[in-house]
Enzyme design. Structure first.
Site, mmCIF file in Angstrom:
data_model
loop_
_atom_site.group_PDB
_atom_site.id
_atom_site.type_symbol
_atom_site.label_atom_id
_atom_site.label_comp_id
_atom_site.label_asym_id
_atom_site.label_seq_id
_atom_site.Cartn_x
_atom_site.Cartn_y
_atom_site.Cartn_z
ATOM 1 N N CYS A 84 1.692 -0.580 -33.151
ATOM 2 C CA CYS A 84 0.915 0.656 -33.093
ATOM 3 C C CYS A 84 0.748 1.252 -34.500
ATOM 4 C CB CYS A 84 1.545 1.630 -32.107
ATOM 5 S SG CYS A 84 0.423 2.968 -31.612
ATOM 6 N N HIS A 189 1.073 -1.679 -27.340
ATOM 7 C CA HIS A 189 2.529 -1.605 -27.181
ATOM 8 C C HIS A 189 3.007 -2.794 -26.343
ATOM 9 C CE1 HIS A 189 3.333 2.440 -28.843
ATOM 10 N NE2 HIS A 189 2.080 2.672 -28.485
ATOM 11 N N GLU A 191 5.963 -3.686 -25.642
ATOM 12 C CA GLU A 191 7.101 -3.302 -24.800
ATOM 13 C C GLU A 191 6.667 -2.587 -23.528
ATOM 14 O OE1 GLU A 191 6.384 0.336 -27.365
ATOM 15 O OE2 GLU A 191 6.139 -1.840 -27.522
#
Length: 226
Positions: A84, A189, A191
């Site tokens: 990001c 992202h 994750e």
């Protein structure tokens, strides 16, 4: 992976470290949270997360001596993954701020243009299109996977060959990931991107582990016999 790689997650007061740490650990890494350059240099790989404003991130990196450390580590060949805002600070500059970026990749960070019906920030799932299928992050991934974005700005690389993946928001095509040798970074992202994102994290962990194993083998090969 025969050896558990140590991944340093850069802690500089900008970013959601908890989710990134959980994702990396789930993919087999031993994760160290640190804002110390020496700790980063001792790791097998480094992950640079980030949310918020460009100038704030650059200021906090530089105040801690991390900006120069990251530049030196990348140039020395250490695997690095930006996430990001951690992608955006790798570039020369941003329309969002006035401070120079780290300059590891030539190009500028730009804001999405307003257009009818377009929501800014771009928040939600979007489809990836691979521009560089040889990027290590895409290993064992099919093109067209969906990943999760939260951003108002995107990177505009000066070199087309640095672009590893792209996506579309409204009528605007933008760079979703970059890859150059040991330096990799994504706008989304991983994750928070379900199985596709976890596979990307696993690929980075394995990339860091393979470099570490190669360095150990090289040291053993040059060690004089007892």
């Amino acid at each position: 992976m025969a050896r558990t790689p140590n991944i340093a997650l850069v802690d500089y007061g900008v970013g959601n470290l908890h989710s990134a740490r959980k994702g990396l650990e789930a993919m087999g890494a031993r994760v160290t949270l640190s804002g110390q350059p020496l700790t980063l240099s001792a790791a097998d790989g480094v992950v640079l997360p980030g949310v918020g404003s460009f100038d704030t991130a650059i200021t906090r990196l530089n105040d801690r001596g991390l900006g120069d450390a990251i530049i030196q580590l990348v140039r020395a060949g250490q695997p690095m993954l930006g996430i990001c805002l951690g992608l955006q600070v790798l570039f020369d500059s941003s329309e969002e701020g006035r401070l120079p970026g780290l300059g590891l990749l030539p190009g500028r960070v730009r804001r999405f243009r307003s257009e009818p019906g377009l929501t800014i920030p771009h928040v939600g799932w979007n489809q990836l299109h691979f521009d560089n299928v040889d990027c290590p992050l895409w290993r064992d991934l099919a093109a067209g996977g969906w990943v999760y974005f939260v951003h108002s700005y995107y990177v505009d690389p000066a070199r087309a060959e640095d672009r590893a993946a792209s996506a579309v928001h409204g009528s605007q095509h933008f760079t979703a990931a970059v890859c150059r040798d040991n330096l990799m970074a994504v706008q989304f992202h991983p994750e928070k991107s379900a199985d596709t994102g976890l596979r990307i994290l696993k690929n980075f962990v394995e990339r860091a582990a393979s470099r570490s194993a190669a360095e150990v083998a090289a040291r053993c090969a040059t060690r004089p016999p007892a």
